[in-house]
Every structure is written in C-alpha cells, then in structure tokens.
Design a protein around this motif. Structure first.
Motif, PDB file in Angstrom:
ATOM      1  N   SER A 614      -8.991   9.386   3.182  1.00  0.00           N
ATOM      2  CA  SER A 614      -7.814   9.555   4.032  1.00  0.00           C
ATOM      3  C   SER A 614      -7.907   8.596   5.210  1.00  0.00           C
ATOM      4  O   SER A 614      -8.995   8.161   5.598  1.00  0.00           O
ATOM      5  CB  SER A 614      -7.707  10.992   4.528  1.00  0.00           C
ATOM      6  N   MET A 641      -4.986   8.943   0.926  1.00  0.00           N
ATOM      7  CA  MET A 641      -4.913   7.814   0.001  1.00  0.00           C
ATOM      8  C   MET A 641      -5.647   8.113  -1.298  1.00  0.00           C
ATOM      9  O   MET A 641      -5.914   7.205  -2.083  1.00  0.00           O
ATOM     10  CB  MET A 641      -5.537   6.580   0.660  1.00  0.00           C
ATOM     11  N   TYR A 644      -4.578   6.705  -4.645  1.00  0.00           N
ATOM     12  CA  TYR A 644      -4.619   5.268  -4.916  1.00  0.00           C
ATOM     13  C   TYR A 644      -6.027   4.689  -4.908  1.00  0.00           C
ATOM     14  O   TYR A 644      -6.233   3.576  -5.371  1.00  0.00           O
ATOM     15  CB  TYR A 644      -3.779   4.519  -3.868  1.00  0.00           C
ATOM     16  N   LEU A 690       0.875  -0.485   3.203  1.00  0.00           N
ATOM     17  CA  LEU A 690       1.675   0.737   3.331  1.00  0.00           C
ATOM     18  C   LEU A 690       2.590   0.557   4.535  1.00  0.00           C
ATOM     19  O   LEU A 690       2.106   0.443   5.658  1.00  0.00           O
ATOM     20  CB  LEU A 690       0.788   1.962   3.562  1.00  0.00           C
TER      21      LEU A 690
END
Length: 1440
Positions: A614, A641, A644, A690
């Motif tokens: 994270s 995250m 991913y 992002l």
C-alpha cells in the motif's frame, strides 16, 4: 551507478597451505565468506577482512569425499553445505566461540567515550571467534553440478539428471529426488498441458538459481539449453513442477537471477549474456536484452572473450558483474548500460603499448552493500600476481589468491528518493562524493577551515584556498555552481559512527546540496557542509535501538527517516531538526502499521510504500510553538496497490509528481505544479503511473475539509526503467523542461516524456496527444538532471597507469602494475539537440521552436545547434542507402529561426570533412549568399569563416573577389586582426597556396599603448638625431623611416616578393584606405591603421604631400582633431588679467605633483638640462632640494647658481616677460627624468613642500583652467606621434594644425623656420599663411580661448607675411634617406628675443618659447627642447 576506485587489495591467508582457494560464497547478509580450497573450508569476516576459522580435511576423508567444489550457506548463517567431487554433501555447523568470544578486538585510546558505554556495543565491531563442526555427510552417488539454498531446504542437482531436495538438518524426512525427465517442458505454460514437449533423456542441470520473486528456478542444461522451472502448487513433486525453455539457444554456460527486477541472466559460450524475463500472460521466457561487448568500443576482444564463466548481481540488484573463460571483468547496469570493462584501454595495455594478460577468475562474489567485489584468481594467475616481498618463503604458503576490488556507488541504487535532486551523490564504504558545485564561485560565512582533500592541489593553506560552501538555495543551483569544476567534494564519514554501524546502507542530500544524511546498520548521522561537522546521536542507546528501513530524505531542514524501533518493536516515521541535537526528544515520531520499504518527499508531502503493497501519503507542516521548530505529520490518504504488485520487493522506487496527461493544460495557463497530481511507481523496470481521478463531480474544497481525489487505475508509461527524475519547481519560461519526466533506461539510453502545448492559446488539435515519449542516447550514465539547464550530470571511470613501479623479477608483477589506478570523474552532457531532433522527426517543429526559444539564453545554445546539424549531416551524408525523407533541410530551416544561423552553419562545416560540404550547402544555401548575408549583418568574423569555405569550393577569382570585399569592410571598421589575416589570405591566393589559409597572424597583438607601439621603434625627436640623448635614460632608437629604408613593424611581408602583383594589389587597397581616412580628417584612425598593419605612413605621405596630405580648411581640420582626440577647446580664465604667477617654485612643484607626465604644456612650458647618469644617480635628490631652496632668488642669481653648482637633474628658469599693460614674471618647470628618484615613487619632498605653498584663489583657478584645457594624456602621446610623422614627411600644414591644438609655440616656430627653406613650394607657404589667418578670424568670433596663443605666435605670423617666395628644389623631397644637410634634418636656431616679446592679449602672462627665454646666444636650447619632447613621448608611451 557502480564505479571502480583505487587499486584492488590482496588478502593474505595466515595459514600455511599448498592449496590455492577455488571458490568463495557469501552468507546471506554478506558478513561472512566461505572460501574453499581442495581440502579446506575457511570462513572470512567482512570488516576487517580477516580469516576467522579454517577446517582442514584429513587425508583419509579427503580420499573418500573427493576435493571440495562448491559451498552454500543456510539463510540464518548457522550452517554451511559443501559439495565434493565424489558426490557427497558435507554439512557444517557454524558455532560461536564459547570461552574466547572474539578473535579480533578494537583497541581504543584511554578515555575514549565509545568504550563499553552500552552492553554489547564493543562486541559489534569485533571479528567473532567461530568454530566449524562437520555433521553426517550425505552421499548422492553422482557428481554434483549445482547446489542452491532455499529457506528450509537445500536443492542439489546431480549429473544423473536428478534434482535432490534435502533438509538442512540432514535427517528429518530424508530426501526427495525428482528426475528431470518427468518435468514437462514447453515454450510457454499454455502449451504445457500436452505432456513433455522437450526431450530430456540423459539431460541434467548444469547450473541452477532460485528466484524468489518469480517463484521458480532458472536452469542451464548440460546441452546448453536454457529453462525456467516453476512449482505449480507450491510443492516439489514431479507432477507439481513444470518448465518453459528458451527457443533457439543451445550454448548456455551459467545463470544468475535478479530478484528485484525478475530477470534471469544466462551466460553463453559466445561470450554474450542473454537476459530473460517471464511473460506474465503466457508464462514464456522472453528475451529482455543482451549484455555483450560491441566491436565499436572493443574491436580487439569483442569476439575473443570465450564463454561466459560467471555472472554476479550486486546486493541491490542494480548491476551485474560478468567474467569470461579468457579472463577480464565487465560491469553492466540492470538494463544493459555498460559501465566498466577490464579488457580494454589501461586495463589491457601497458604504457609502452604492449598487451597484458587479462585477469582470470575462478570465483567471485559481492561484499556487503556492494562496496567490495571478492575475487579468487585462477592458479596460474596467483603465481603471476604475487607481491614482490623478499620475506616470502619460496612455497607461497601465505598466498591466498583473494583480491578485493573497491567500488563507490550512486545513492540512487538504494535510496531512490534522491532522484528529485539535482546533485550527484555517490557513497563508498567510508566516504561520500558530492557535486555540490564550485566552492570558488559561491561565498559563505564559513568559520571552519577546509578539509585538505577538498582543496585543489597546491592550494592548501593559501590565503585564497578557502572553499566556502554554496548558500542554501531552494531553486536550481544553476550552471555556475553545479558545473564549476571536475573535482568531487569528498566528505569522510565520521569514524565513530562508521566503526559500530558499518556498512552505510542509505545516503541522502537536500535540494540545496548543503545537508547530507547517512544511515548504516543502526541509527543515522548527518553532516552540514557549511560548518563541515557531523552530528551523531548523543545517546548511543537511541542510535542502537533503531535501524533505518525505508530510506532517508530531507524536507527543508528536517531529516525524514522511516525506521524500525527495536524497543517498541514498531515501525515509525521520524523527523529530526538539523539544527538541534540529534536526540529522540527533538524528534517528531509517527507510528506506522506496516514495514516501510520506500520513502520519498514531494513539496510538503511524504509518500511511503509499505510491505503490504500500500501507498500512504502524509502531509508535513512546520510548527513554531516551542524553543525549536517542530514538524507535524498527518495522514492524508492510503492507496492499496496489492492488485497490481505481485511482490513488494519488486518496487524499485515510488515518487509523487505534478505530471499529468489530461487535457486543458495550455501554455498560457500552467497547471499547478504544487499539486501532487500522480504517483510514479517503478515496478521491476515498468514505470506505472496513477493519476488523480477527476472524472467524478468536482467539489470545491474548503479549508477545513480537504478531501483528496482518488487515483485512477494505473497505466504503464515505459519498460526497462532504471531511474526517474521529476521536479516540483515551476518556471513559466521553461515549462517543457520542468514539466517533463526523465527516464534512464539502460542500454536504450534516456527517455523524456515531454508535454506538448498548443501555441498562443489556440485550441489544441484533437489528434495531437498532450505528451510524447522521446528516446535519445547518451554517452554517459545519467545520475542527475539539471532541468532548466538542459544538462545531464553523471560520472565515469578513469584510469591511470603506474608502470614505473615495475621491477620485473621472474616475470611477476605487483598488483599496482597489473591494474591501473581507478578514479571517478564528473561528467555532463547536453541533451537538448536530441530532443529538438526527435520533435522535428515527428513533424512537431512548432513545439521544437517553443522549446528552443525557451533555452536560447543558455551559454552553450550555439553548441546545441551545431551538434544537431552535425549529427544529422554525418548520418545522412554518409548513408549508403538513399534517404527517402531527409531531415537536414528541416533542421536547416529550423535553425534559420535563430540569429546564430550563419555561425552555426559555418562552424559545423569547418568541423566536418570537406566531402560532406556539398550535401550540407545543398540544404542550407549557397556559401556565397551566406557570405554576403554576413557582410550585410556586419558579422565579419563569420564572413571570414565562410571565405575559407569559398576558397575550398570556388575558383581563386571568386575567393579573391569576396576576400577584397571583406578586407575593405574590415579596414573601414578597424578590425585590424582580421585585416592582417586578410592580407595573408590574399597573398596566399596570389602565390597559389590554395590548401588552407594560414591559421594565425604573423604580427603580434597590439599592446595596451592605444595601438601606437609602432612609436617605440621609431624616432621621437622631431628633426634631430638622437646621438646626444643620454644612454641610461632611453632605449629608443632613432630611425628615419622613409620608404626606401627597412620597415619597422610587422611589415616584412612588404619586402618579400616586393614586385609581386599581389603585393601591389594589396598596397593599392591600403593606399586607397589611407587616402580615404586623410580626406575625412580621421587622423586617429590613420595612426592606428599605420601602427597595426605596418603601413609605411611617412613614405606614403611624402608622395601625397602636395595632393591629399594638404590641408584645405585649417578651421575644419582643427575642429575635427578636437573631436577625434577628445581634446577640449581652450577657455579664457576670468582671473587671467590680475594673477600671473609671481614665482617659479610654485609652478615647478605643482607641475611635478599634478602634471607629472606632461612636459611642454602651454602654460608650464619646460626646459631640461640633463646631468650625466653617473652624477645624477647619486645627486638627484639633493640638487633638486637645492634648486627648491634657491627659488626665491632673482633670475640672474639663479643662472649663476646653476652654472656654478655642478650637475643638476632639473632646474627652474625665471625670465622677465615685458608686457604693454603690466610686467610680470613667468617661470617654467621641467618634467622628471627617469633616473630621478621621483619616478620610483619617492614623493615625500613634494608632499612636505606643498603645505608651504600659499596659493591664492586666482592662481589655483588658473592652474585648474590649464588642466581643463588639456586633453587626455594618451591623446597627447598620439598627437605628438602624428606630429613627428608629418614633420618627417614634410607635411607642414598638418604640423601647424597639430601645433595649434597642442598650443606649443615651438612647433609653429619650427614650421615657420622650415618655410624659409628654398625647398618648400610657395603654395605651401601661402596655404599656411592663409590657414593661420582663417584660424585667427575664427578664434576672434567663435573660440576666444585660442586668442592668447595666437597673439603669442604673432611674430611668426608676421614673419610669414614678410617671407619672400623662393624657388623650390623638387629633388629635396624625393623618397630616400633624409639628407643630413637638408634643413629638414637640421636643428633650427631660436628666434630673436625681441620677436618673442610681442603683445599678449589682455595682459595674460603667457608661456614663451623656452629657447627665447634663454637668450640669443643659447643655440642649444631647441636641441634640449626636442630632446625633452622625445623623452616626453617615450615616457608617456611606456606609461600608457
């Protein structure tokens, strides 16, 4: 990245042994190293690098097990497994020392504060005493090819095709064996379900490595095929393994895996290294890139290296070291940027050019944090590398064959948060290297002395050797500081911190380059450049109770640390103020929920990446409520995250940026650079972005409720990314560069993600993307980007040979001779031309123009343009294939938008070979047209460069025509250097020298005498020979420079090929220019022209005496001279009637004091009687004072005193001047001679006498009036020089004009005397007479200041009126050496005294001519006057 430094170090083994080491294996933390020889296992410690324990096998056991071959450590360092030649695995327990716990201990001086302050403190830095104990051997009944440690198991491959899985304790659960034949292999996992697709009968694994992040094994089979074996469900049974293999590769030799980037590097027999990755969708092996030597850089060895023997990734996985069968070491970055190779340059050749044998290795591994490479040389190498020590016994028992290579590395490799800085920071194991700029160019109030190693050589202790640090500056450091010099600023890490916390794991520098922080095994320390002091924890317990986990960063003057607290067993985020003591009491501490892996700072935000995949964003605010400022940290946002990111260790770097892709950004309205718009994540080389999700409803934010927008799903921007640079600064003028994203991509060079802006608020095209990714290649490895300056900073390895240390004996050489000494140099490179070119290739010329215009003020912008033309020209003109869409015309059109277009083209052409010129000028235009453009733009130097091109491309007639044009323009503009070049150029064309123009001028540069150094070698005396000038005073030679005599300065060219037509052609142009200057009454330029080009002015004036050298309008000529020489028109003093000087001494002292270098002024006319040098040398002071003492005497007494009183340096003569209205006295004072002590600066006499001179107001006014009526001293020297030239050439009208402006009756009188001569034509006499009458008339109406002087020379004027016109003898003025009997060369007698005593207007006491003052009999006076004028000229000339 990684850079070699210094010489390698050899480690000596204290144990006697005949065996050479053959294998080295580090423990998991690289604190211990297991070294194997044939029957011996040794354990070495890392720091200090010493042998701890050695286990020697008995002869009987050695015969049973066979020789040792490979070793592997258990992950917790408690066991070592050794594979032997006969198929045995020997397991050893590594036990603590028991009674004698420590083998080596540090010895401290008494009273040291670091001794046993905390329990266990001292022990941390000692080499522990360990012992080895062998457990039961395991027989695998087949030769062992590879062993690999897993967490709880040991994986062993054998030559019978089996994979054995053993437990470390060797007992529980026995062992499992899997036959390779039963593992299904295929090209990808999708086709693997059909059963075994690769025939593995009889095959076995030669080399095997486990990759944690890929969860599988990279394997090299015995037939050279490459494979990857992965467990399907986490188990290790035959049906739970499956493999993929790489197509078309059959020459694999070895393998190494990179856990951080999920890469497998396979060495091949061809000498190249193939780097594979696993495709996440199909599971197949994909070739990422190759590591291989190129024929361009290594033409001798690129295909002669033999097979790859070993590959070794560094501990941080950022570089790989490779060695081959034939020897040598080579270092590559993770994505293939080549850094070092020892097969070329100084590593491979001696200074005499002979080739060295490359170093052959049998094993190598990296030390802790990658600061050392431990290398074991092969047996034959060990003999050659032996140190030449006489004490060694002949059996080489002390020789261990272990070498340590030392490295320094970039801070980016482990602490990527430094990527937003503009400094390069490297760290070695005990020092830091910084590029914090040139200390001489920035000042600071630094009270401390500098470190010796920061000073340039030879400057230690000098008064100017204080390298002050640059002031902290939040904006860009700028070129002057960051590119100041090639030297590093070296900071030694504090030894107290280092000895207990080695190795240094993280380092960070602040934006201004002033503060550095380092973190080792425990705690951290920081350093301030201005005070040159380290700060350590005052409480050692606090230091030892924390370890930095996620890195360090600077926020303003706070150190931001992500650390683990051992007491609370808690992960924390801490901020420490730099200026306060390093103590937890002053820290701002925030508790974290999960382990931090990475940390970064963007403006006032901290971004953390945690082990649970994270990302956390925190805000920081500064608070001033206590005695010390503190920081308040608040959590803003968490982003998970885990969807991913497959494994947290794969994240290389994380950073916040203001970069975004969305629409609505225009050049006029810049986006808010302060906003954290997106997160950039480097995931194993994939750059993921992002962005904030702005698709939802936009809520206006209030102060108390700042809800941050969520992030969109990630997009992949680029592959193979090693480093990322962005900046949080904004600059309206350079938005392209500051809002771009810079990527370093290994062998692919760099990439820039550039924003594209619509121009002038236009609506952007719908098809035009908002950003574009542009790749470009660099010659250096990038370590920092200077955004505004369009520069990349880096570092490179340089080597120095020390072959002089060699004393060859038995063919063996010391290490210092085998290896060169390695240093690290700072490098930088411009990248702007690459970007402009890429934009032009993509038809984005408008964007290229915007970008180039924003950078046009950079000092190297012209160089950028040249580079762009040059690179494109080289590529296109040397291409073998026709280019369908050539870029050069586009580039040429682009450059015409800038004023430096003409220089760029010609400089590029002159640096390019002649064969490419036609192609270049076909694109940019005809050089004749460009030459004419330069002339129109008055850019003569560039035009001269085009002339060289025309000379090579056109026939001689064309270049002569253009050269003549340029020569005339240069003459008109007074560009004398260029004129000298053009004269030589024209002569070269004439004499057929058509190769190249002469590179440098033959004449010397004009010195600072105002272009009149010609003066120095010529006669100064107006018409007198210089025989009677005192030798000690003057080194000037008298030379009459008539045309037939030898030329005086730089004009040897005239004598060579004198009758050559080319010389005549050049002479005609010079004569024409001289005539033009004289017609326009530009005498100053004429003098410069003559002096600079060695033009024979006197000879030419002799020929032109009756033509252009006549003066038609005396008044206009006089006005022009006033203007040209900045000479003021004379004014009449208001007090002139009533205040003549009544005594000469005042005049004399004042003249000495105020008018030191002006001799024959109009008011203070002077006379000189020179003593012989011997007398004046010791007599000058006293006689001068004697003269002062006698000043009050009457004139007759003075005369008597001077005649009887012996030799004098100077005297003042007083003579009555009768006037119709009143009778006053006027004196004259002389200038100082060069032998007088006054010239040496002894001014005390004047100072003492000045207060006693009680001058009246009116007298002071008169002095100041005379000073105001004088022009600059330099102009006076120049006018006297011209007077002398005109006098020698017989141009008497000009002599009169110059005499008038200098207001010296002597000159007028001399000219009038010349006019008596029968050789002077009557027209000249008439012209002088009418000219003087015109001046008199003009002075009466327009310039009354000239009237007193004209009244003074009235007798001469009267004499002119009465002069009978005599017949001219024309032969007297023929060019040639002056006739000694001619009146022109004879001293003239003085006029009668009665003539002088004419009426003076308004009763002003006027300066008489000195010769008249002394009476009729004194015929030597004019000689002295001229002598003194000569002295005057010489003196002034040398002074100016």
């Amino acid at each position: 990245m990684y850079f070699l430094t210094g010489w390698p170090r050899r480690l000596l083994c204290p144990l006697r042994s005949e065996e050479e080491p053959l294998h080295i294996q580090p423990s998991s933390h690289r604190v211990y190293f297991a070294v194997l020889s044939e029957t011996q296992l040794s354990v070495w410690f890392s720091r200090p690098s010493v042998l701890i324990v050695s286990y020697i096998e008995s002869a009987k056991a050695a015969a049973q097990f066979g020789f040792y071959q490979q070793a592997e450590w258990k992950p917790d360092d408690s066991m070592i497994a050794v594979a032997t030649a006969n198929g045995y695995i020997l397991l050893f327990d590594v036990l603590g020392g028991g009674e004698d716990k420590y083998l080596y201990e540090p010895v401290y001086p008494k009273g040291s504060p670091r001794v046993k302050v905390t329990p266990g403190y001292k022990e941390e830095q000692c080499a522990p005493a360990l012992s080895l104990e062998m457990k039961r051997p395991i027989d695998l009944e087949a030769p062992i090819t590879s062993i690999q440690s897993l967490q709880e198991d040991l994986l062993v491959s054998t030559a019978d095709g089996y994979l054995h899985i053993l437990h470390w304790d060797g007992v529980t659960n026995g062992r499992k064996a899997i036959s390779l034949c039963t593992v299904p292999f295929s090209l990808d996992l999708q086709s693997a379900r059909g059963g075994p697709s690769l025939d593995l009968e009889g095959a076995y694994i030669r080399d095997l490595k486990y990759c944690v992040t890929l969860d599988g094994f990279a394997a090299v089979l015995d037939d050279g095929r490459l494979g990857f074996i992965t467990p399907v469900a986490g188990g290790f049974t035959a049906d739970q393994l499956q493999g993929v293999w790489a197509a078309d590769v059959t020459d694999g030799t070895c393998v190494a895996v990179n856990n951080k980037y999920r890469l497998m590097a396979f060495g091949c027999a061809s000498g190249s290294v193939l780097v594979y990755t696993i495709d996440p969708t199909t599971g197949s092996m994909q070739l990422s890139h190759k590591l291989e030597l190129t024929p361009k850089h290594y033409p001798d060895v690129w295909n002669k290296t033999g097979a790859v023997k070993l590959i070794c990734w560094s501990p941080d996985y950022s570089v790989a070291m490779v060695t081959w069968e034939c020897g040598g070491l080579s270092l590559w970055s993770v994505f293939g940027a080549h850094l070092i190779c020892t097969l070329g340059e100084d590593f491979a050749y001696r200074s005499d050019g002979t080739k060295k044998d490359p170093l052959k290795l049998t094993s190598m591994c990296w030390g802790a944090e990658g600061y050392h490479l431990w290398v074991i040389t092969s047996k034959e190498e060990a003999g050659l590398l032996e140190n030449m020590e006489d004490a060694l016994p002949p059996t080489r028992t002390h020789q261990s064959g272990i070498l340590q290579f030392h490295f320094i590395k970039s801070a980016l490799t482990v602490n990527p948060c430094t990527s937003n800085q503009e400094q390069v920071l490297l760290h070695g194991e005990d020092r830091l290297y910084l590029t914090c700029g040139d200390p001489t160019q920035v000042t600071s109030s630094n009270p401390e002395g500098p470190h010796p190693h920061n000073l340039p050589h030879g400057m230690e202790g000098g008064p100017l050797s204080h390298p002050a640090a640059p002031k902290p500056n939040p904006v860009s450091q700028g070129l002057s500081t960051l590119l100041g010099h090639k030297h590093w600023h070296v900071v030694q890490i504090h030894s107290t911190y280092l000895e207990s916390n080695w190795p240094i794991r993280f380092a960070a520098i602040d934006t201004a380059g002033q503060c550095i922080a380092v973190a080792g095994r425990r705690g951290f320390a920081h350093y301030f450049m201005t005070t040159r002091k380290w700060k350590l924890f005052g409480n050692i317990t606090q230091e030892q109770n924390m370890t930095v986990t996620g890195g360090l960063a600077w926020w303003k003057d706070f150190v931001v640390v992500a650390c683990y607290n051992f007491i609370d067993q808690q992960e924390e985020l801490r901020l420490y103020l730099r200026s306060s003591n390093l103590d937890n009491a002053f820290a701002s501490i925030t508790k974290l929920h999960s382990n931090t892996l990475l940390l970064n700072v963007f403006r006032d935000m901290i971004i953390l990446f945690r082990a649970d995949c994270s990302i956390c964003l925190y805000s920081i605010n500064r608070r001033h409520d206590g005695p010390n400022p503190s920081a308040v940290v608040a959590l803003l946002q968490e982003v998970s995250m885990s969807r991913y990111i497959p494994h947290p260790a794969l994240v290389v770097s994380v950073t916040l940026t203001s970069v975004r892709t969305e629409t609505g950004i225009s050049l006029k309205a810049p986006q808010q650079a302060c906003m954290a718009e997106s997160i950039m994540l480097n995931l194993a080389g994939q750059l993921i972005m992002l962005q904030r999700d702005r698709s939802g409803p936009q809520v206006r934010e209030t102060e108390d409720q700042k809800k941050l927008l969520p992030f969109c799903p990630p997009i992949v921007l680029a592959q193979c990314v090693e480093n990322v640079w962005t900046t949080c600064r904004s600059n309206r003028k350079k938005r392209h560069l500051l809002e771009a994203l810079w990527l370093s991509c290994g062998e692919a060079g760099m990439k820039v993600w550039l924003p594209l802006f619509p121009r002038d608020h236009r609506k952007p095209h719908s098809f035009l993307s908002r950003r574009i990714m542009l790749p470009f290649h660099m010659n250096i490895y990038p370590l920092a980007v200077l955004f505004e300056d369009a520069l990349v900073l880096g570092a490179s390895n340089e080597t120095m040979l020390y072959d002089g240390l060699q004393s060859p004996r038995e063919g063996r050489e010391p290490l210092e001779v085998v290896f060169p000494y390695c240093t690290v140099e700072r490098t930088s490179q411009i990248y702007l031309h690459h970007i402009l070119r890429q934009l032009l290739v993509r038809n984005l010329g408008e964007q290229a123009l915007l970008l180039a215009q924003s950078c046009a003020a950079l000092p190297y912008f012209p160089h950028v343009m040249e580079l762009m033309v040059h690179v494109v020209l080289e590529e296109e003109a040397t291409s073998r294939e026709p280019i369908p869409d050539p870029l050069l015309p586009t580039v040429a059109k682009f450059i015409t938008e800038f004023p430096l277009f003409l220089q760029t083209i010609v400089h590029c052409a002159r640096k390019t070979e002649f064969a490419l010129w036609n192609y270049l000028f076909a694109a940019v235009g005809n050089p004749k047209d460009l030459f004419e453009e330069c002339l129109m733009a008055q850019d003569l130097d560039t035009a001269a460069s085009y002339l060289i091109i025309l000379q090579n491309m056109e026939v001689p007639a064309v270049s002569r025509q253009h050269a003549t044009l340029l020569f005339n323009t240069a003459l008109e503009q007074g560009k004398w250097d260029l004129c000298r070049h053009m004269i030589r150029f024209l002569k070269a064309i004439g004499s057929g020298e058509m190769d190249t123009p002469p590179p440098t001028p033959t004449t010397q540069e004009p010195s600072s005498t105002g272009g009149f150094e010609f003066f120095r070698n010529r006669s100064i005396s107006l018409s007198q020979s210089a025989d009677n000038i005192t030798a000690g005073k003057f080194n000037l030679q008298k030379t009459f420079s008539m045309p037939s005599g030898p030329p005086s300065k730089g004009s040897e060219r005239w004598s060579k090929d004198g009758d050559c037509a080319e010389n005549m052609y050049i002479d005609m142009m010079l004569w024409r220019h001289a005539r033009h200057l004289l017609e326009q009454i530009r005498l100053k330029e004429l003098g410069c022209f003559s002096a600079q080009l060695g033009f024979e002015l006197i000879g030419w004036l002799c020929r032109e005496r009756t033509r252009v050298a006549r003066v038609d309008d005396f008044v206009t000529a006089l006005k022009c001279l006033h203007k040209d020489f900045l000479w003021p028109f004379p004014m009449v003093a208001a007090c002139s009637v009533s205040s003549p000087f009544r005594n000469g001494h005042r005049k004399m002292v004042l003249t000495q004091h105020l008018l030191k270098s002006q001799s024959a002024d109009s008011l203070l006319n002077s006379d000189m009687e020179t003593a012989p040098p011997q007398a004046s040398a010791h007599n000058s002071n006293s006689t001068w004072l004697d003269g002062l003492g006698a000043l009050g005497a009457e004139p007759k007494e003075m005369d008597t005193a001077s005649s009887l009183g012996g030799p004098r340096t100077q005297e003042a003569f007083l003579s009555p001047l009768t006037n119709k209205m009143e009778e006053g006295s006027i004196g004259s004072a002389t200038d100082l001679t060069e032998t007088s002590s006054m010239v040496d600066g002894d001014w005390t006499m004047v100072e003492e006498n000045l207060p006693s001179l009680s001058l009246t107001q009116s007298e002071l006014e008169l002095i100041s009036m005379e000073l105001a009526n004088k022009g600059p001293n330099k102009a006076q020297v120049q006018l006297r020089y011209l007077l002398h030239v005109f006098m020698e050439a017989g141009c008497l009208e000009w002599c009169v004009v110059i005499g008038l402006i200098l207001r010296e009756a002597t000159i007028i009188k001399q000219v009038v005397n010349f006019l008596d001569s029968p050789e002077v034509p009557p027209e000249t006499v008439q012209n002088v007479r009418s000219g003087l009458l015109e001046v008199d008339a003009w002075a009466s109406t327009d310039c009354l200041g000239y009237k007193p002087f004209l009244n003074l020379i009235r007798p001469q004027l009267k004499k002119l009126m009465e002069t009978a016109v005599e017949q001219v003898q024309p032969e007297a003025f023929q060019p040639g050496a002056p006739n000694p009997n001619s009146k022109l060369a004879e001293p003239q007698t003085g006029p009668r005294v009665e003539d002088i005593r004419g009426p003076a207007a308004l009763g002003l006491a006027l300066p008489p001519e000195p010769s008249g003052v002394l009476g009729t009999e004194d015929r030597g006076a004019p000689v002295e006057q001229e002598e003194q004028a000569a002295d005057e000229g010489a003196y002034d000339c040398t002074l100016s």
